[in-house]
Design a protein around this motif. Structure first.
Motif, PDB file in Angstrom:
ATOM      1  N   ILE A 190       0.856  -1.188   0.000  1.00 33.33           N
ATOM      2  CA  ILE A 190       0.000   0.000   0.000  1.00 33.33           C
ATOM      3  C   ILE A 190       0.890   1.235   0.000  1.00 33.33           C
ATOM      4  N   LYS A 191       0.860   1.957  -1.099  1.00 35.25           N
ATOM      5  CA  LYS A 191       1.651   3.181  -1.236  1.00 35.25           C
ATOM      6  C   LYS A 191       0.785   4.370  -0.854  1.00 35.25           C
ATOM      7  N   GLU A 192       1.083   4.945   0.281  1.00 31.00           N
ATOM      8  CA  GLU A 192       0.312   6.089   0.775  1.00 31.00           C
ATOM      9  C   GLU A 192       0.986   7.376   0.316  1.00 31.00           C
ATOM     10  N   PHE A 193       0.290   8.119  -0.542  1.00 30.00           N
ATOM     11  CA  PHE A 193       0.865   9.342  -1.085  1.00 30.00           C
ATOM     12  C   PHE A 193       0.913  10.453  -0.035  1.00 30.00           C
ATOM     13  N   ARG A 194       1.806  11.387  -0.271  1.00 32.26           N
ATOM     14  CA  ARG A 194       1.915  12.555   0.601  1.00 32.26           C
ATOM     15  C   ARG A 194       0.624  13.357   0.569  1.00 32.26           C
ATOM     16  N   LYS A 195       0.442  14.206   1.559  1.00 27.77           N
ATOM     17  CA  LYS A 195      -0.703  15.107   1.577  1.00 27.77           C
ATOM     18  C   LYS A 195      -0.495  16.236   0.572  1.00 27.77           C
ATOM     19  N   ARG A 196      -1.571  16.874   0.216  1.00 30.36           N
ATOM     20  CA  ARG A 196      -1.492  18.000  -0.714  1.00 30.36           C
ATOM     21  C   ARG A 196      -0.707  19.141  -0.081  1.00 30.36           C
ATOM     22  N   ARG A 197       0.224  19.706  -0.855  1.00 35.32           N
ATOM     23  CA  ARG A 197       1.020  20.819  -0.356  1.00 35.32           C
ATOM     24  C   ARG A 197       0.196  22.101  -0.369  1.00 35.32           C
ATOM     25  N   LYS A 198       0.634  23.070   0.426  1.00 36.03           N
ATOM     26  CA  LYS A 198      -0.132  24.313   0.574  1.00 36.03           C
ATOM     27  C   LYS A 198      -0.271  25.067  -0.739  1.00 36.03           C
ATOM     28  N   HIS A 199       0.770  25.028  -1.567  1.00 32.32           N
ATOM     29  CA  HIS A 199       0.745  25.796  -2.803  1.00 32.32           C
ATOM     30  C   HIS A 199       0.017  25.069  -3.929  1.00 32.32           C
ATOM     31  N   GLU A 200      -0.393  23.821  -3.710  1.00 33.00           N
ATOM     32  CA  GLU A 200      -1.064  23.036  -4.735  1.00 33.00           C
ATOM     33  C   GLU A 200      -2.580  23.181  -4.630  1.00 33.00           C
ATOM     34  N   THR A 201      -3.231  23.271  -5.766  1.00 40.24           N
ATOM     35  CA  THR A 201      -4.685  23.182  -5.778  1.00 40.24           C
ATOM     36  C   THR A 201      -5.080  21.712  -5.725  1.00 40.24           C
ATOM     37  N   GLU A 202      -6.318  21.458  -5.377  1.00 41.46           N
ATOM     38  CA  GLU A 202      -6.804  20.081  -5.348  1.00 41.46           C
ATOM     39  C   GLU A 202      -6.701  19.456  -6.745  1.00 41.46           C
ATOM     40  N   LYS A 203      -6.966  20.261  -7.772  1.00 45.60           N
ATOM     41  CA  LYS A 203      -6.886  19.780  -9.150  1.00 45.60           C
ATOM     42  C   LYS A 203      -5.463  19.349  -9.493  1.00 45.60           C
ATOM     43  N   VAL A 229      -7.377   4.068  -3.685  1.00 50.91           N
ATOM     44  CA  VAL A 229      -8.433   4.261  -2.687  1.00 50.91           C
ATOM     45  C   VAL A 229      -7.966   5.250  -1.631  1.00 50.91           C
ATOM     46  N   GLN A 230      -8.899   5.639  -0.760  1.00 44.42           N
ATOM     47  CA  GLN A 230      -8.560   6.433   0.405  1.00 44.42           C
ATOM     48  C   GLN A 230      -8.614   5.561   1.644  1.00 44.42           C
ATOM     49  N   ASP A 231      -7.686   5.800   2.570  1.00 45.95           N
ATOM     50  CA  ASP A 231      -7.735   5.071   3.829  1.00 45.95           C
ATOM     51  C   ASP A 231      -8.672   5.802   4.792  1.00 45.95           C
ATOM     52  N   GLU A 232      -8.725   5.300   6.017  1.00 47.62           N
ATOM     53  CA  GLU A 232      -9.661   5.865   6.992  1.00 47.62           C
ATOM     54  C   GLU A 232      -9.303   7.282   7.403  1.00 47.62           C
ATOM     55  N   GLN A 233      -8.071   7.713   7.152  1.00 49.84           N
ATOM     56  CA  GLN A 233      -7.644   9.092   7.445  1.00 49.84           C
ATOM     57  C   GLN A 233      -7.736   9.971   6.189  1.00 49.84           C
ATOM     58  N   HIS A 234      -8.367   9.439   5.125  1.00 45.30           N
ATOM     59  CA  HIS A 234      -8.579  10.166   3.872  1.00 45.30           C
ATOM     60  C   HIS A 234      -7.274  10.446   3.128  1.00 45.30           C
ATOM     61  N   HIS A 235      -6.265   9.583   3.323  1.00 49.63           N
ATOM     62  CA  HIS A 235      -5.034   9.675   2.544  1.00 49.63           C
ATOM     63  C   HIS A 235      -5.199   8.819   1.293  1.00 49.63           C
ATOM     64  N   TRP A 236      -4.724   9.341   0.160  1.00 44.71           N
ATOM     65  CA  TRP A 236      -4.794   8.562  -1.068  1.00 44.71           C
ATOM     66  C   TRP A 236      -3.740   7.458  -1.046  1.00 44.71           C
ATOM     67  N   CYS A 237      -4.163   6.261  -1.424  1.00 45.14           N
ATOM     68  CA  CYS A 237      -3.285   5.089  -1.383  1.00 45.14           C
ATOM     69  C   CYS A 237      -3.400   4.301  -2.690  1.00 45.14           C
ATOM     70  N   GLU A 238      -2.249   3.915  -3.226  1.00 43.04           N
ATOM     71  CA  GLU A 238      -2.207   3.044  -4.398  1.00 43.04           C
ATOM     72  C   GLU A 238      -1.946   1.621  -3.917  1.00 43.04           C
TER      73      GLU A 238
END
Length: 354
Positions: free
Chosen positions: A100-113, A141-150
């Motif tokens: 399960i590869k859990e991606f980093r959170k969105r950075r402040k300067h990044e838009t959701e898009k 998918v998203q885990d229970e903490q809403h982190h994106w995971c591959e």
């Protein structure tokens, strides 16, 4: 060279793709997006993720271990255990493992898009590839903490870098791994994908000794399925010792050629347990020595190889991408065709991987 093989290279963002794949096909494979939201007007980016309880990582793929099996600048990798309960008295509880590869959170300067585009660029490439020498990507998918995971298949024998570091690879085994690598890269190129970060850390070994290519974080689609001609790539990416010389020029390049160069460096690493030079640039004295000796057919690491292998490696590690051998011609090479690939970790010679 201590990066985890599942992780995207640090400080390198994937190229933004322009509607590269049919997202409906990808979503149809089971990724946990709310298809009811459609593409949400985001140039091929699926809409909001589904919040249905059966779409979470835990529900679909089981419990993840607390510790990480890998960690890097942009992601961590955990091991998930999915238990399947017996349906009859004759059956036992079965367990399947996933990486399960859990991606980093969105950075402040990044838009959701922008953030979702980066994730989907990697996922849409890797989930479209199906070959015995490519790691299978299962889901996003998203885990229970809403982190994106591959979610990917788990390769229990680790990466090729650690196998090389142990120093026990026979020449038969080296050649077997090399042929599997070339077969995997040939498949990628046939699908219009260039990896652009081939290195031992991104080559995994499953329980049967099969070599599998992973981490498509900086891959580029150089030809769409409806296109006849490839387009050039741009941008310096990958790990420095494996980067082809033409990438350092700052100009556009054929990404297929850089994959072939990297395969040659990987072969060198397997044979000599080290890299030939730190970077393929004029400032590197070892690279300059390589160029000078290669020009007079007196580069010692080449000259120690058997004749057929020696000729092929000179063609693969050709500093000129215009004359570098193509993947199609590697597959036709007489010495390469004689390499015997093991079946389930063994072959007639025989050998067992690691």
């Amino acid at each position: 060279m201590d990066e985890d093989p599942y992780l995207v290279g640090p400080n390198v963002s994937p190229l933004e793709k322009k509607n590269l794949f049919n997202f409906g096909h990808v979503i149809g494979r089971g990724s946990s997006f709310n298809s009811g939201n459609g593409l949400n007007g985001m140039n091929g980016i699926p809409g909001s993720p589904s919040t249905a309880p059966d779409c979470t990582l835990l529900k679909k793929y089981g419990l993840c271990e607390k510790g990480n099996i890998g960690q890097g600048a942009t992601a961590v990798v955990r091991l998930a255990h999915k238990l399947t309960l017996p349906t009859s008295e004759d059956e036992e509880v079965s367990e399947k493992l996933f990486a399960i590869k859990e991606f980093r959170k969105r950075r402040k300067h990044e838009t959701e898009k922008e953030y979702v585009k980066k994730l989907m660029s990697e996922f849409c490439i890797s989930s479209t590839l199906h070959h015995e020498n490519v790691v299978e990507t299962v889901d996003l998918v998203q885990d229970e903490q809403h982190h994106w995971c591959e979610v990917m298949e788990y390769c229990c024998n680790g990466d090729l870098y650690n196998a090389i570091k142990q120093g026990h690879m026979s020449r038969v085994e080296v050649n077997c791994c090399f042929k599997q690598l070339i077969n995997g890269v040939a498949y990628l190129h046939s699908m219009g994908v260039a990896h652009r970060d081939i290195k031992p850390e991104n080559l995994l070994l499953d329980g049967q000794g099969r070599l599998k290519i992973t981490d498509f974080g900086v891959s580029d689609v150089f030809r769409m399925c409806w296109e006849k001609e490839p387009h050039l790539s741009k941008g310096l990416c990958g790990s420095e010792p494996y980067i082809a010389p033409e990438e350092f020029n700052g100009k556009e390049y054929d990404a297929r050629c850089v994959d072939i160069w990297a395969c040659g460096i990987v072969y060198y690493c397997m044979v000599y347990q080290g890299i030939p030079f730190r970077a393929a640039i004029s400032q590197d004295p070892n690279f300059q020595h390589f160029l000078e000796m290669r020009a007079v057919n007196n580069y010692e690491p080449f000259e120690k190889l058997p004749i057929g292998c020696r000729i092929l490696m000179k063609q693969i590690l050709d500093p000129n991408p215009e004359t570098r051998i193509t993947i199609e011609d590697i597959l036709k090479d007489e010495w390469f065709q004689r390499i015997e690939i093991c079946v389930h970790g063994e072959n007639q010679n025989p050998h067992r991987h690691f």
